[in-house]
Structure formats: structure tokens, C-alpha cells
Design a protein around this motif. Sequence first.
Motif, PDB file in Angstrom:
ATOM      1  N   ASP B 262       0.856  -1.175   0.000  1.00  0.00           N
ATOM      2  CA  ASP B 262       0.000   0.000   0.000  1.00  0.00           C
ATOM      3  C   ASP B 262       0.898   1.233   0.000  1.00  0.00           C
ATOM      4  O   ASP B 262       1.885   1.269   0.748  1.00  0.00           O
ATOM      5  N   ASN B 263       0.551   2.181  -0.825  1.00  0.00           N
ATOM      6  CA  ASN B 263       1.342   3.393  -0.944  1.00  0.00           C
ATOM      7  C   ASN B 263       2.839   3.097  -1.075  1.00  0.00           C
ATOM      8  O   ASN B 263       3.676   3.710  -0.411  1.00  0.00           O
ATOM      9  N   HIS B 264       3.168   2.132  -1.905  1.00  0.00           N
ATOM     10  CA  HIS B 264       4.549   1.784  -2.229  1.00  0.00           C
ATOM     11  C   HIS B 264       5.337   1.298  -1.020  1.00  0.00           C
ATOM     12  O   HIS B 264       6.551   1.455  -0.953  1.00  0.00           O
ATOM     13  N   ARG B 274      -1.704  -4.081  10.213  1.00  0.00           N
ATOM     14  CA  ARG B 274      -0.568  -4.149   9.298  1.00  0.00           C
ATOM     15  C   ARG B 274       0.736  -3.755   9.975  1.00  0.00           C
ATOM     16  O   ARG B 274       0.759  -2.831  10.775  1.00  0.00           O
ATOM     17  N   LEU B 292       1.787  -8.115 -10.865  1.00  0.00           N
ATOM     18  CA  LEU B 292       1.493  -6.924 -11.656  1.00  0.00           C
ATOM     19  C   LEU B 292       2.510  -6.772 -12.779  1.00  0.00           C
ATOM     20  O   LEU B 292       2.172  -6.389 -13.893  1.00  0.00           O
TER      21      LEU B 292
ATOM     22  N   ALA C  29      -3.252  -3.364  -7.175  1.00  0.00           N
ATOM     23  CA  ALA C  29      -1.994  -2.719  -7.562  1.00  0.00           C
ATOM     24  C   ALA C  29      -2.088  -2.483  -9.055  1.00  0.00           C
ATOM     25  O   ALA C  29      -2.560  -3.352  -9.792  1.00  0.00           O
ATOM     26  N   ASN C  30      -1.693  -1.310  -9.485  1.00  0.00           N
ATOM     27  CA  ASN C  30      -1.942  -0.928 -10.870  1.00  0.00           C
ATOM     28  C   ASN C  30      -0.747  -0.237 -11.497  1.00  0.00           C
ATOM     29  O   ASN C  30       0.075   0.356 -10.803  1.00  0.00           O
ATOM     30  N   GLN C  31      -0.738  -0.306 -12.822  1.00  0.00           N
ATOM     31  CA  GLN C  31       0.333   0.337 -13.571  1.00  0.00           C
ATOM     32  C   GLN C  31      -0.285   1.034 -14.766  1.00  0.00           C
ATOM     33  O   GLN C  31      -1.120   0.478 -15.464  1.00  0.00           O
ATOM     34  N   MET C  56      -1.154   7.727  -4.105  1.00  0.00           N
ATOM     35  CA  MET C  56       0.106   8.341  -4.512  1.00  0.00           C
ATOM     36  C   MET C  56       0.616   7.591  -5.742  1.00  0.00           C
ATOM     37  O   MET C  56       0.741   6.376  -5.713  1.00  0.00           O
ATOM     38  N   VAL C  57       0.893   8.321  -6.810  1.00  0.00           N
ATOM     39  CA  VAL C  57       1.366   7.679  -8.033  1.00  0.00           C
ATOM     40  C   VAL C  57       2.868   7.879  -8.141  1.00  0.00           C
ATOM     41  O   VAL C  57       3.363   9.001  -8.065  1.00  0.00           O
ATOM     42  N   ASP C  58       3.579   6.787  -8.278  1.00  0.00           N
ATOM     43  CA  ASP C  58       5.023   6.856  -8.457  1.00  0.00           C
ATOM     44  C   ASP C  58       5.311   6.743  -9.950  1.00  0.00           C
ATOM     45  O   ASP C  58       4.826   5.821 -10.613  1.00  0.00           O
ATOM     46  N   TYR C  60       8.099   6.478 -13.055  1.00  0.00           N
ATOM     47  CA  TYR C  60       9.491   6.164 -13.393  1.00  0.00           C
ATOM     48  C   TYR C  60       9.578   5.835 -14.871  1.00  0.00           C
ATOM     49  O   TYR C  60       8.558   5.688 -15.539  1.00  0.00           O
ATOM     50  N   SER C  70       2.807   3.994 -11.133  1.00  0.00           N
ATOM     51  CA  SER C  70       2.298   2.847 -10.391  1.00  0.00           C
ATOM     52  C   SER C  70       1.620   3.307  -9.118  1.00  0.00           C
ATOM     53  O   SER C  70       2.034   4.293  -8.512  1.00  0.00           O
ATOM     54  N   PHE C  71       0.546   2.635  -8.756  1.00  0.00           N
ATOM     55  CA  PHE C  71      -0.181   3.005  -7.540  1.00  0.00           C
ATOM     56  C   PHE C  71      -0.967   1.822  -7.012  1.00  0.00           C
ATOM     57  O   PHE C  71      -1.161   0.830  -7.720  1.00  0.00           O
ATOM     58  N   MET C  72      -1.364   1.922  -5.770  1.00  0.00           N
ATOM     59  CA  MET C  72      -2.101   0.826  -5.130  1.00  0.00           C
ATOM     60  C   MET C  72      -3.358   1.368  -4.466  1.00  0.00           C
ATOM     61  O   MET C  72      -3.459   2.552  -4.171  1.00  0.00           O
ATOM     62  N   ALA C  74      -5.229  -0.493  -1.284  1.00  0.00           N
ATOM     63  CA  ALA C  74      -5.336  -1.702  -0.465  1.00  0.00           C
ATOM     64  C   ALA C  74      -6.710  -1.860   0.163  1.00  0.00           C
ATOM     65  O   ALA C  74      -7.166  -2.964   0.418  1.00  0.00           O
TER      66      ALA C  74
END
Lengths: 310, 482, 326
Positions: B262-264, B274, B292, C29-31, C56-58, C60, C70-72, C74
Motif C-alpha cells: 500500500d502506498n509503495h 498491518r 502486476l 496494484a496498478n500500472q 500516490m502515483v510513483d 518512473y 504505479s499506484f495501489m 489496499a
Amino acid sequence: MLSRVADSLYWMSRYLERADGILRMLKINYASSQGDLQEFSWKPVLRLFTYMKEEEANTIAYDSRAVLQYMVTDKENPNSLVNIVTHARENARAVQDHITKEVWQCLNDYYHAVRDERLAHRLHKEDPISTLDVLIKQGLLYYGTADITMARGEGYAFINIGKYLERALQSADILDVKFSDAHFDFSKIHTTYWKYLLLSFSGYELYLKTYKSGFDAKNVVGQIVLNKDFPRSVIYSINRLSRYFERLENQGNKPGYETVEFLIGKLKSEISYTTVDMIEDAGLHNYLIKVKKELSEVANALNKNYFAYS
Amino acid sequence: MQTSELLNNYDVDAGTWDEMYKDSAVREQYRAVVDFMQQLSVEELNKKEELARGLFMTQGITFTVYSSGEGIEKIFPFDIIPRIITASEWSYIEEGIKQRLKALNLFLKDVYNEQFIIKDGVIPAEMIYSCPHYLREMYKFPVPYDIYVHIAGIDLIRNSDGSFYILEDNLRTPSGVSYMLENREITKRLFPDLLPKNNVRTVNEYPNILHKNLVSLSPRQIANPTIVVLTPGIYNSAYFEHTTLARMMGVELVEGRDLVVDNHRVYMKTTAGRQLVDVIYRRVDDDFLDPLIFNPNSMLGVAGIMSAYRKGNVAVVNALGNGVADDKAIYAYVPAMIKYYLNEDPLLRNVPTYQLSKPEEKELVFSNMNKMVIKKTNESGGYGMLMGHSASDEEIYNYKQEILKNPRQFIAQPIISLSSSPCYMNGKLVPRRVDLRPYALCGPNGVEIVPGGLTRVALKKGSLVVNSSQGGGSKDTWVLSV
Amino acid sequence: MFTKLSLVPTFKIHHVTRYQYEFPVRESANQILLFPIRDEYQQVAKQELSISGEPMVDIYKDFYGNEVGSFMNAEPHLELVIDTKTEVITTVRVLPSDDVPAEIQWEELKRVHTQFPFIDFLKQEQFNALDEVSEIVQSLESRLHTPLLAAKQLNEYVFRNFTYNKGITSVETTLDEIWKLKAGVCQDFAHLLLVMLKTIDIPARYVSGYICPHKNGMRGEGATHAWVEAYIPFYGWLGFDPTNNCIVDGVHVRLAVGRSFNDCSPVKGTYKGASSHTLDVGVSVAYEDGETSAEAPTLLVPQPVKVNNLSSNSYRRYMEMMQQQQ
């Protein structure tokens, strides 16, 4: 503790308790089959402890040896001892780093004992009681080993929660076996059955000391459901369940704790304020069904609040 | 009387280096052990063998073989006679492996970043890009301390003149180290006092060094980071090892379903909610680690884990993509890598390796099939291998057809005979072929190798295949301090 | 190069992807590859990205230089909506002069075929009909022309011989199936052209993006589009759109390049939960070229989804656990 680990410890323990319950149930019924005047039927046992269809059950219902083999060594029977012990061990295997080496080795020995190829032969040809006793002892060894070697942490609490939840269910089931056949009429069951039941649960002497008036089905029900000093009784199991669950109070997860605590507390107080007469009035079977239903609710709540991971 | 009983069948195969015998005399390092064994009767020795088997069973040191839907637990056969390595042999091996690992690590860093070695023409680009384990996802991927290989198992064999050769590098998820540790524990039980009397170096440090290295990789600079061992689960044949390592390091053993990203950041799901995870020692293959990014059908991994790894929020051990360095075709280039990156000559030799993707080498191999062992470049564990000297004409023909379909997937090596070492069988010592897999640990402070390793032994007479999947067993491996 | 500045259009692209789940799902989890490539032919003036749940989108860069987000998410959720509003300015290309003799150009292709990055774009995909496809390409005698003309010829071949037909194929459709159907959508057309170009050793890569025609009528609108780039010696990568039988020039906006669809998938993700999902996608393009401007509503169109219930397959789970050991 990982939710999956808690789940596995809980199930390891439930399976082992179930194994013990089944073995003792088989012992009572086998002993009873030898003493009965009329032909002994295993039908109620097969109905409660297996998924066998009625027709199938009819074919072996009067063949003690066949039932024993089916219940102990038959791999096709999902509820056979060999499968139950295998499940217990698989669960233990998945949490090997959370149980002591001694407990693990003990379960390994138990596992190898139930898979011993000679077992089926012994059940078929030799004295089944001695054979069942050897297996019961494997279980006792586990209880002792777990008690002496396991640290008193969260894991230990989950092991005991599983153990007592299962035991309460087993005790309810064992009572139900005989009464469902006798149409829940307390008077219709031969007293020798009660004797074997109490003997195989080490409750015979306690019974004699508590109830001096000889064998009375009502008193047997009293001891198995409501006697706080009898370690197999439903009430004892629920009191223990509650006690071990309370140890989780300070492990975080407050909302989850409160949900489950409420359900256990409710069950505990209900059973505390029950008398044998009340059970008789309600009908034993109905009463047992209600207890079992509430125990399943506790199990579901544990699942949701503590074991959810996948 | 007993003396001759034990040794009178010990016939070393011609042209083979024997670990115990030299010119029909027992080598210095084996003398004490042989003397000790000779004091024991056959019954006593048999009893020890029985004890060893019992210990493995009771402790559940087993692997499960599934057939017709049912699991059968087997123990990895253990031979009670230790394999002994002298201090000087060991220091040579140790230096050689350290050198090799340094180069392999630099290679991985290079091949996933600047690719100098390709630009300088030392290794053809095709060789890299055609390797199925070259993960484009790892390109320019920041890896803590530039360490890719944290744990390596390097397989060594001994030629007829006793010189050590590297057979293969295992840089992905090498297994077997628990056998190194457990075999030693068994020896302690079987032969009281024998270890200290022989100045055998301890292997106990392995879990401590590994744990120390894992702690050092934690993104959070805290005293007690959360470290986990990630296992595929109880049906994995190395599950016992995963458990052992987790237990010995006192860390959590997790499965993919215990983790969530979650949140990287990676968390494990506990009864109290958690908990953040800092370091993952994963025993799940690259392809299954993140559904993924890689195999979308994987149920063993954790979706999003690569993102947490890329952001430096979690350390993953070993790094992904290491398979490009232990590919059997790339293997041939390791000596060149050592020269290129370190400007040193390789201490440990490579077995000559022919690339079947090169036409002239393919011709050479095809006309000498009976002297060759042919391997698939991306398989391990002895799968997909052809031993030319024992294969039938038909097998050879069929294998050639396979090769022609995709030559890059195959390499060939001349059959090297492997040294032999004494094994106890039916009251006698008999020579059986062995290899050696020491385990090297790379941390921020360099490479450490625990003095010992896994000696695998081909239990069949004359067999050269030591893999457990192909009927091999193992021995305790002693490294002497003097 | 920029003589006709007034013709340089600004495209305003609105792209919405919406997943809806029957029951709450979690641990997704997504891209996303929704960030247009920035280079001399394409500028990104503005981009707004909004995602339901505001993760939050990372961002790269991947191996092929594409920007990846990429982001999640949960927590349990019933919907995932990814919405981008992008303004892109494209530049009209100078096309290859193609004046170097053909054999020198083929020679050049031969020279680069073992070099990075071309290796990746020459590796042929194996499928049953490959020999048949190769034979057809041979029969067209494309190699007699320059690589540019050969690519044009194959581009046209795919356009002429395949029927544009929505809904009969999906991302799962294999090359053999496409070859048999002789029909599909842009993705399938692109997939085939990739294979054909590689049979004559022209490096070819898959491109995902948007098509932004000044007026309606081109195939591939209303969703993401796909085409191919071929490597033209002494020039570089040039886009071919087999779905529209044209060379890519100014009206295509590139999002990502790669070996295949898998490298360029605009949105992909995983989640946990026993739920089926529906997927709707909409793309609308408004453009300004100084003369006209148009606004269009973004219509969400249902997309075929593959049913993939993994949790029930314990055999596969077991097989995975058994993975090979080192």
C-alpha cells in the motif's frame, strides 16, 4: 503475529482436538457394540462424524471393523483420523517457526503413526481398543508437550482458543450422537453406554462422586454440559475459551477484540445460567444445536477479525 | 579384521581423484576419521546410519514427492562419512569464490546500467538479450549498495588431478544451506567428540551473518527492522529450509498472501493490523514475485512489490534479474568478466563450455556427443540434461533435434569425472562421486563464506549426477582449521 | 522544419478508464502508461491525472524510455476510475528522403541486427502460422524495394487483407487466431505488421497512443489506438498505421513503445476479491490548430474483460509452489 500464523495455530489445535474426540468417540462406541444385546448400529456416528450418504452408511452400519477402518485409516474419508492428523500437521508445518521443535517432532511422530501401514491390519484383526489407545496416547503426548514447551504468548492463546472451541463442539456432538438415535428421550439409552462414555473421557469417577444415585441420563447430560470441574464439559471448554481469548486484549486490534469478546461472553453467561431441567424442557438436541450455532458464530468472528489475510 | 572389512572393497575408479585415498594410502586429513570408524563394529555403524535416518524423520527434515495425488515424505539421503577439506584447499576455494562473486556482482550492475562490457565487445549483446532471465524491468533500477547477489551457492567439482573447477553459479535462490547446517547437527549426534578432535571449523555462523546482512539492508535505520523470509509455501520442496532459516534468524516466515503493498510500502497482515516490512529474503522466483509486473497468474507473490522495491521502501534479497549471470551460456564468459572488471586472472577454473548457438562449436559437439554433457541454459537441478556417454543413439538423436530448434538454449561441456569420496554402504566404505556447494554471503562489507558447504553425492556406483532430484544424497562437509 | 506553424495542432485528450466491481475488492496494484512520450515531434503542454481513492502515483521510466505510473489501493473499493486530461502539441515530420540505394540500406539493417536496442525489436514471436506468413511476405518481394517502401507495402497488405471488426478479438487473442480470422482491431493489425516486418529483418516496435483526426472518420477513435514503428536505415523510427493504411504524421499521439502490447498496456492491474468486473473506456479529442477548435463529450464504452478466477485453482497454486530449485 501474522494472521495466517494465528489461523494455522488455531486450526492445528482444532484438528488435534477433533482427532482426540473422534478416537474417544470410536472407543466408546466400539466398547458399547461389544456389550449391547441387540445389534449395534454405527449409523448415528456415521451421520454426525462423516459425510457419508445414507445408503452408503447402511452398508457398513453394522460392521464395527469396517467403520473403524473408515474412520481411522481411510484416506477417501475427509474426516478420517489420518486426514485430520495430516491437516493438523500441514498447519503445523506452515508455522514451524512458531511452535517448539518438540511440538513439531511430536506431531511428526503422530503423523507417521497414523500413516503406519500396519494400522489398518490391527484395526481389522487385533484388539481395536489397544490400537485406539496407542493413537490416543500420541495425542496426549502432544497436549503435554505443548503445555510444557510452548511460550505463553499470543500463539499459545490461539492454540487454546482452537482447542476449547473444538472441544465444546465435540462434546456437544458426542452427546448428540446417542440422543439423536434415541429420539432425545433421556430414558431410552442403556446405562452401559454412559459408563463407556464417561470412562473414555476419564469422567467416570467424577460422575460417581458427584451423582451418588446411579446412572441417570439426566445426570450424564449435566456432567457433560454443565459440570465446571469436568474438563470435557461444554461449560468448562467455554470458560477456558473465554479465558484464553481475554489474553488477547492488549495485543492491539481493539474493535476486533470487542466483537469476539461480546459473543464469547454472551455464550458463557447463557450456559452459566442453565440447568439440566431447562435443557430437558428445551429438548437436548435443540439446545445442543443452539450452542453449536453460537460456537460457530464465535469461530466466524475470529475468522473475520483475526485471521483474515488471503 | 574389522579394518580390512571396512576398507577392502574401496576401489577407486581409474583416472579419478579420491578424497580419502592417495596411492592406496589414507590421506592425512581422513586418518582420524578412518581410525575411529575402524573401532566400530558393522552393527554399531549400521545403528548410526539408522539413528541418522530417524533424526531426519522426526525433525521433519524431508521433502515431499507427490505422486497420484498423495504426498510421500522423503529424506534427502544422508551418508554418515564426512567429506573433508583441508585448510589450504579451503583458503584457495574461498579466495576463488570471493573473486568470482565480486566480478559477477559487477557484471550484474553493469549489464543493468551502463553496459560497458557489451559496448567493449567482451560479451555479445545478443547473449544478454536472448537470455530469458535478463529482466528489462531491472534496467537502471536502484539496488541498495549495488549488491545483486546477497546469497550464492557455487558448485565446485574436482578433476582427475584434484584441481577445482566451477561447475555452475547459483545466484537466484540457491537452496541446500539448511542441509549444511542440519548435517552438521546430525554428525554431532552420531560421532560424539569427533568434531573437536579433528579441528573442524564451525558452520553455525551462517544464520547470524545472513541476519546481520539483511539488517544492514533495511531502508529504515532502526535497531530492529522487520525482516521476513518469503516462501512459496509448504508444498515447496525447500520449505523445510525456509522454516529453518526463519527460525534460526528469529524472523517471520511469510507467504505472498501475508503481504500487501500500500502506498509503495510492503506490510504484513498481523492479528493486530498491518506491520511495515523492511527486508524480504525471498525464496520465490523472479517470475512469480510481482503478478502486476511479471506472471499475472502468480498467486505466490505480492502485487506492487516491485514498486516498493524501486522506491527503496523495502529491500529484496536476492535482487531480481540475477539469472542473467548464472545462465549456463553466460557462464562461459565469467573468466572474461573477472579479467575485465577486476583485471585479475581467475583463481578457480571454468569447465570448457561450448555454445551451441555458435555453428562451429555446435559441429564439434555434435561429432563428439558421447564425450559431452549437454545442458539447458536456463534450467537447474539436473533437469533437461543429457550425459553423452550413457545416452542411447535414439536419445542423442532426439536431443540433437531439440538443440537445432533453439540452439541458444543449450551448452555442452566435456564430461568431467568428479572426485570420489568414501560412503558407508552395507558395512563397507565405497567410493562415490561428489561435488561441493559452499554458500557465500555478500553484504555491504564484502563477501563472507562459512567454512563448509553442501557435499552432494551420487549414490549410484559410477554415476556422475549428484542432484537430489536425480537420486543424489548429501554428506556433512568438514573444513579443517589446520 | 517548422515552416507551417499554424498547422501545428494542440490536441486536448480526455481519457477515462473505469473498472467497476460487483463486490468490494481490495489490495489492488496498478500500472499506467498514460504519459505521452516527450521528444522533438511531441510536446506535452499540460497533463492532469486523477484516480479514484487519490493514491500516490510513483512515476518512473521503463527500459524503453516510457513513463510508467504505479499506484495501489489496499482498502476495499467498488470502483477504480483513472482520468487523464492531456494537452499535446505534435510537430509535422520530415519524411525519409529514401535516396540511399536499397542494398546499402538492407546492409545497414544487417549491421544493426545484433545491436541494442534493435535485438529486442527483431526477435520473432513463435506461432504456428509463422511459416505461412513468411511465405506471403516473400511472395510480395518486398526486399527488392527499400526498407521504407517494403514497410509501406506490408502496411498496406495488412490494411487490405484484414477486416476491421470490433469485439471479435481481445488482448488474449493469439496470432494464430488473428491470422485465421483475418479480422480484428488496431491492436491485432499492429501485432501482425510487427511480425511481417521482422520476417524481412526490419526492426519493428509496438506503439500505443491516440489518434486525433481533424475530422471524424479514422479508425481507432474513442479508445486508445495502436500502430507500429519500423526502423528506417539512416533515418530512424517511423510510424506505420496498418489500421488506417497511413504513415504516422502529426495526428497520432504516442503514449508508449515496446516489443508488444504487453510492454505498452495503457492500464493494467491486479486485485483480490471474489468479484467479477466490468471495464469501460472512453477517449475524446478536441483540437486547436488556430483555425478551428472542437469539444467532444467523452463516451464510455464497455470493453470485453477476461474472466480470471485464480483463487480457486489449487492445482496451479501447488505447481507454482513446486517451482524449480537451484
